[in-house]
Motif scaffolding. Sequence first.
Motif, PDB file in Angstrom:
ATOM      1  N   GLY A  99       0.731  -1.177  -0.109  1.00 56.76           N
ATOM      2  CA  GLY A  99      -0.032  -0.089   0.184  1.00 56.76           C
ATOM      3  C   GLY A  99       0.993   1.211  -0.067  1.00 56.76           C
ATOM      4  O   GLY A  99       0.356   2.365  -0.134  1.00 56.76           O
ATOM      5  N   LEU A 101       4.060   3.622  -1.704  1.00 59.76           N
ATOM      6  CA  LEU A 101       4.696   3.796  -2.505  1.00 59.76           C
ATOM      7  C   LEU A 101       6.155   4.761  -2.442  1.00 59.76           C
ATOM      8  O   LEU A 101       6.684   5.127  -3.470  1.00 59.76           O
ATOM      9  CB  LEU A 101       3.696   4.565  -3.882  1.00 59.76           C
ATOM     10  N   HIS A 102       6.336   5.062  -1.274  1.00 61.11           N
ATOM     11  CA  HIS A 102       7.183   5.709  -0.863  1.00 61.11           C
ATOM     12  C   HIS A 102       8.593   5.022  -1.066  1.00 61.11           C
ATOM     13  O   HIS A 102       8.812   3.899  -0.291  1.00 61.11           O
ATOM     14  CB  HIS A 102       7.170   6.390   0.397  1.00 61.11           C
ATOM     15  N   ASP A 103       9.698   5.425  -1.790  1.00 58.45           N
ATOM     16  CA  ASP A 103      10.865   4.451  -1.952  1.00 58.45           C
ATOM     17  C   ASP A 103      12.059   5.102  -1.642  1.00 58.45           C
ATOM     18  O   ASP A 103      13.221   4.599  -1.937  1.00 58.45           O
ATOM     19  CB  ASP A 103      10.702   3.572  -2.952  1.00 58.45           C
ATOM     20  N   SER A 147      10.269  -0.694   5.041  1.00 57.06           N
ATOM     21  CA  SER A 147      10.106   0.707   5.118  1.00 57.06           C
ATOM     22  C   SER A 147       8.524   0.766   4.912  1.00 57.06           C
ATOM     23  O   SER A 147       7.829   0.382   4.116  1.00 57.06           O
ATOM     24  CB  SER A 147      10.812   1.346   3.663  1.00 57.06           C
ATOM     25  N   THR A 151       1.138   6.206   8.166  1.00 54.90           N
ATOM     26  CA  THR A 151       0.767   5.654   9.411  1.00 54.90           C
ATOM     27  C   THR A 151      -0.202   4.335   9.185  1.00 54.90           C
ATOM     28  O   THR A 151      -0.262   3.477   9.932  1.00 54.90           O
ATOM     29  CB  THR A 151      -0.071   6.719  10.157  1.00 54.90           C
ATOM     30  N   ALA A 199      19.509   6.590   7.231  1.00 55.87           N
ATOM     31  CA  ALA A 199      20.421   5.487   6.429  1.00 55.87           C
ATOM     32  C   ALA A 199      21.514   5.297   7.167  1.00 55.87           C
ATOM     33  O   ALA A 199      22.019   4.139   7.125  1.00 55.87           O
ATOM     34  CB  ALA A 199      20.691   6.033   5.127  1.00 55.87           C
TER      35      ALA A 199
HETATM   36  C1  B12 Z   1       8.238  12.241  -1.603  1.00 58.97           C
HETATM   37  C2  B12 Z   1       6.949  12.085  -1.081  1.00 58.97           C
HETATM   38  C3  B12 Z   1       5.740  11.378  -1.722  1.00 58.97           C
HETATM   39  C4  B12 Z   1       6.105  10.899  -3.150  1.00 58.97           C
HETATM   40  C5  B12 Z   1       6.948   9.675  -3.089  1.00 58.97           C
HETATM   41  C6  B12 Z   1       7.762   9.433  -4.111  1.00 58.97           C
HETATM   42  C7  B12 Z   1       8.868   8.272  -3.893  1.00 58.97           C
HETATM   43  N1  B12 Z   1       9.159   7.433  -5.041  1.00 58.97           N
HETATM   44  O1  B12 Z   1       9.085   7.947  -2.720  1.00 58.97           O
HETATM   45  C8  B12 Z   1       4.572  10.857  -3.738  1.00 58.97           C
HETATM   46  C9  B12 Z   1       4.083  11.816  -4.275  1.00 58.97           C
HETATM   47  C10 B12 Z   1       4.433   9.482  -4.618  1.00 58.97           C
HETATM   48  C11 B12 Z   1       3.933  10.579  -2.377  1.00 58.97           C
HETATM   49  C12 B12 Z   1       2.485  10.137  -2.255  1.00 58.97           C
HETATM   50  C13 B12 Z   1       1.816  10.077  -1.061  1.00 58.97           C
HETATM   51  N2  B12 Z   1       1.853  10.743  -0.080  1.00 58.97           N
HETATM   52 CO1  B12 Z   1       3.761  11.257   0.502  1.00 58.97          CO
HETATM   53  N3  B12 Z   1       5.402  12.303   0.901  1.00 58.97           N
HETATM   54  C14 B12 Z   1       6.781  12.365   0.227  1.00 58.97           C
HETATM   55  C15 B12 Z   1       7.559  13.123   1.405  1.00 58.97           C
HETATM   56  C16 B12 Z   1       7.377  14.793   0.932  1.00 58.97           C
HETATM   57  C17 B12 Z   1       8.934  12.826   1.346  1.00 58.97           C
HETATM   58  C18 B12 Z   1       9.385  11.523   1.779  1.00 58.97           C
HETATM   59  C19 B12 Z   1      10.822  11.240   1.484  1.00 58.97           C
HETATM   60  O2  B12 Z   1      11.232  10.679   0.439  1.00 58.97           O
HETATM   61  N4  B12 Z   1      11.528  11.740   2.511  1.00 58.97           N
HETATM   62  C20 B12 Z   1      13.030  11.820   2.257  1.00 58.97           C
HETATM   63  C21 B12 Z   1      13.648  10.315   2.568  1.00 58.97           C
HETATM   64  C22 B12 Z   1      15.297  10.224   2.630  1.00 58.97           C
HETATM   65  O3  B12 Z   1      13.393  10.171   4.063  1.00 58.97           O
HETATM   66  P1  B12 Z   1      12.537   8.876   4.686  1.00 58.97           P
HETATM   67  O4  B12 Z   1      11.614   8.606   3.577  1.00 58.97           O
HETATM   68  O5  B12 Z   1      12.162   9.238   5.962  1.00 58.97           O
HETATM   69  O6  B12 Z   1      13.782   7.839   4.875  1.00 58.97           O
HETATM   70  C23 B12 Z   1      14.671   7.687   5.752  1.00 58.97           C
HETATM   71  C24 B12 Z   1      14.383   7.237   7.226  1.00 58.97           C
HETATM   72  O7  B12 Z   1      12.875   7.077   7.398  1.00 58.97           O
HETATM   73  C25 B12 Z   1      14.925   5.914   7.159  1.00 58.97           C
HETATM   74  N5  B12 Z   1      14.147   4.849   6.572  1.00 58.97           N
HETATM   75  C26 B12 Z   1      13.434   4.749   5.411  1.00 58.97           C
HETATM   76  N6  B12 Z   1      12.967   3.535   5.344  1.00 58.97           N
HETATM   77  C27 B12 Z   1      13.797   2.592   6.013  1.00 58.97           C
HETATM   78  C28 B12 Z   1      13.807   1.185   6.195  1.00 58.97           C
HETATM   79  C29 B12 Z   1      14.623   0.437   7.062  1.00 58.97           C
HETATM   80  C30 B12 Z   1      14.721  -0.742   7.048  1.00 58.97           C
HETATM   81  C31 B12 Z   1      15.318   1.393   7.843  1.00 58.97           C
HETATM   82  C32 B12 Z   1      16.162   0.803   8.841  1.00 58.97           C
HETATM   83  C33 B12 Z   1      15.182   2.907   7.943  1.00 58.97           C
HETATM   84  C34 B12 Z   1      14.531   3.370   6.805  1.00 58.97           C
HETATM   85  O8  B12 Z   1      16.275   6.270   6.445  1.00 58.97           O
HETATM   86  C35 B12 Z   1      15.834   7.134   5.356  1.00 58.97           C
HETATM   87  C36 B12 Z   1      16.971   7.504   4.813  1.00 58.97           C
HETATM   88  O9  B12 Z   1      17.726   8.654   6.063  1.00 58.97           O
HETATM   89  C37 B12 Z   1       6.732  13.195   2.747  1.00 58.97           C
HETATM   90  C38 B12 Z   1       7.128  14.207   3.467  1.00 58.97           C
HETATM   91  C39 B12 Z   1       8.294  14.037   4.493  1.00 58.97           C
HETATM   92  N7  B12 Z   1       8.923  15.333   4.687  1.00 58.97           N
HETATM   93  O10 B12 Z   1       8.850  13.181   4.984  1.00 58.97           O
HETATM   94  C40 B12 Z   1       5.336  12.897   2.194  1.00 58.97           C
HETATM   95  C41 B12 Z   1       4.424  12.154   3.118  1.00 58.97           C
HETATM   96  C42 B12 Z   1       5.085  10.527   3.729  1.00 58.97           C
HETATM   97  N8  B12 Z   1       3.332  11.642   2.275  1.00 58.97           N
HETATM   98  C43 B12 Z   1       2.084  11.403   2.714  1.00 58.97           C
HETATM   99  C44 B12 Z   1       0.907  11.323   2.216  1.00 58.97           C
HETATM  100  C45 B12 Z   1      -0.220  11.549   3.050  1.00 58.97           C
HETATM  101  C46 B12 Z   1       1.094  10.768   0.811  1.00 58.97           C
HETATM  102  C47 B12 Z   1      -0.356  10.296   0.030  1.00 58.97           C
HETATM  103  C48 B12 Z   1      -1.255   9.737   0.667  1.00 58.97           C
HETATM  104  C49 B12 Z   1      -0.789  11.737  -0.387  1.00 58.97           C
HETATM  105  C50 B12 Z   1      -2.044  11.436  -1.305  1.00 58.97           C
HETATM  106  N9  B12 Z   1      -2.949  12.117  -0.741  1.00 58.97           N
HETATM  107  O11 B12 Z   1      -2.024  11.024  -2.504  1.00 58.97           O
HETATM  108  C51 B12 Z   1       0.417   9.530  -1.029  1.00 58.97           C
HETATM  109  C52 B12 Z   1       0.447   7.949  -0.685  1.00 58.97           C
HETATM  110  C53 B12 Z   1       0.836   7.219  -1.902  1.00 58.97           C
HETATM  111  C54 B12 Z   1       1.099   5.640  -1.496  1.00 58.97           C
HETATM  112  N10 B12 Z   1       0.406   5.177  -1.518  1.00 58.97           N
HETATM  113  O12 B12 Z   1       2.281   5.574  -0.947  1.00 58.97           O
HETATM  114  C55 B12 Z   1       2.215  12.000   4.240  1.00 58.97           C
HETATM  115  C56 B12 Z   1       2.180  10.831   5.486  1.00 58.97           C
HETATM  116  C57 B12 Z   1       1.207  10.832   6.508  1.00 58.97           C
HETATM  117  C58 B12 Z   1       1.285  10.231   7.291  1.00 58.97           C
HETATM  118  N11 B12 Z   1       2.021   9.839   8.434  1.00 58.97           N
HETATM  119  O13 B12 Z   1       0.808   8.952   7.140  1.00 58.97           O
HETATM  120  C59 B12 Z   1       3.653  12.731   4.333  1.00 58.97           C
HETATM  121  C60 B12 Z   1       4.469  12.509   5.632  1.00 58.97           C
HETATM  122  C61 B12 Z   1       3.435  14.179   3.943  1.00 58.97           C
HETATM  123  C62 B12 Z   1       2.629  15.080   5.060  1.00 58.97           C
HETATM  124  N12 B12 Z   1       3.200  15.882   5.957  1.00 58.97           N
HETATM  125  O14 B12 Z   1       1.295  14.909   5.218  1.00 58.97           O
HETATM  126  N13 B12 Z   1       4.508  11.163  -1.300  1.00 58.97           N
END
Ligand code: B12
Length: 211
Positions: A99, A101-103, A147, A151, A199
């Motif tokens: 469910g 798509l964030h990667d 990952s 929520t 990371a």
């Molecule tokens: C980019 C993004 C998208 C892109 C994703 C593109 C992609 N290819 O990933 C798109 C546009 C597709 C998207 C869609 C949606 N999104 Co979005 N998205 C984001 C955003 C802006 C950035 C996420 C990101 O990439 N961060 C940068 C990376 C490097 O950080 P990270 O993911 O946290 O990863 C780090 C750590 O968490 C950790 N980590 C991650 N994975 C793992 C795994 C392991 C094993 C370990 C140990 C560590 C680890 O290490 C990573 C590197 O340091 C966030 C907001 C935010 N600032 O976080 C919202 C956010 C996550 N999205 C959100 C939402 C609501 C959605 C949608 C539902 C929006 C909609 N209404 O359509 C859809 C859902 C789609 C789906 N089914 O997944 C919300 C989530 C709210 C919640 N808590 O549930 C957020 C928080 C935005 C917000 N403030 O409302 N999104």
Amino acid sequence: MSDTLTQMSDSVIKGKLDDMADLTEDALDDGLSPQEILDNGLMPGMDYVGVEFKAGRMFVPEVLRSARAMQNSMEILRPLLAETGAKMTGIIVLGTVKGDLHDIGKNLVGMMCEGAGFDVYDIGKNIDPDGFVQAVKEHEPNILGMSALLTTTMRSMQHTIAALEEAGVRDQVKIMIGGAPVTKDYADSIGADGYASNAASAVELAKQLAA
Ligand code: B12
């Protein structure tokens, strides 16, 4: 350390994508083994990047660029490492849960773990519990990484652990989880073996879990 290896570390840190293939070939021509190049050229660069990222002095785009630079070299080294039977740190299967798509974060974790010498099988995003179970059976990893960024999708981590238990493979792997809404308390509550918030910490955690 040879000049070429120092230049490789430096090019990883600065994310000089186009330099990596030539430097890797130069190092091999100098008679260095693939393992020496990995351990003394690429790893010190990625280790530095990990420290800087954790300290907030480097940011996601720079880290991704460094990881890509490292990958450009790994493309040449990987088959050679496999041939010489060089020991990887361990095997990791990594995916984003059903469910979701964030990667971007997952990819970063995968690249950094690869940089630390792990063999990483990235099985992609929107992976259902059965997909994780099949990947564990197929690749027999030391570690399974999941990952989740929503929520609403976090709970799929728990379903995946249940599916691994049901398939009788839960005890074969250590499970690490991460993603913005995930916490250590959540990891403990679902019986995962570890949680990391970024990371660089994920690499440290993976090394601990694989030890
Ligand atoms: C980019 C993004 C998208 C892109 C994703 C593109 C992609 N290819 O990933 C798109 C546009 C597709 C998207 C869609 C949606 N999104 Co979005 N998205 C984001 C955003 C802006 C950035 C996420 C990101 O990439 N961060 C940068 C990376 C490097 O950080 P990270 O993911 O946290 O990863 C780090 C750590 O968490 C950790 N980590 C991650 N994975 C793992 C795994 C392991 C094993 C370990 C140990 C560590 C680890 O290490 C990573 C590197 O340091 C966030 C907001 C935010 N600032 O976080 C919202 C956010 C996550 N999205 C959100 C939402 C609501 C959605 C949608 C539902 C929006 C909609 N209404 O359509 C859809 C859902 C789609 C789906 N089914 O997944 C919300 C989530 C709210 C919640 N808590 O549930 C957020 C928080 C935005 C917000 N403030 O409302 N999104």
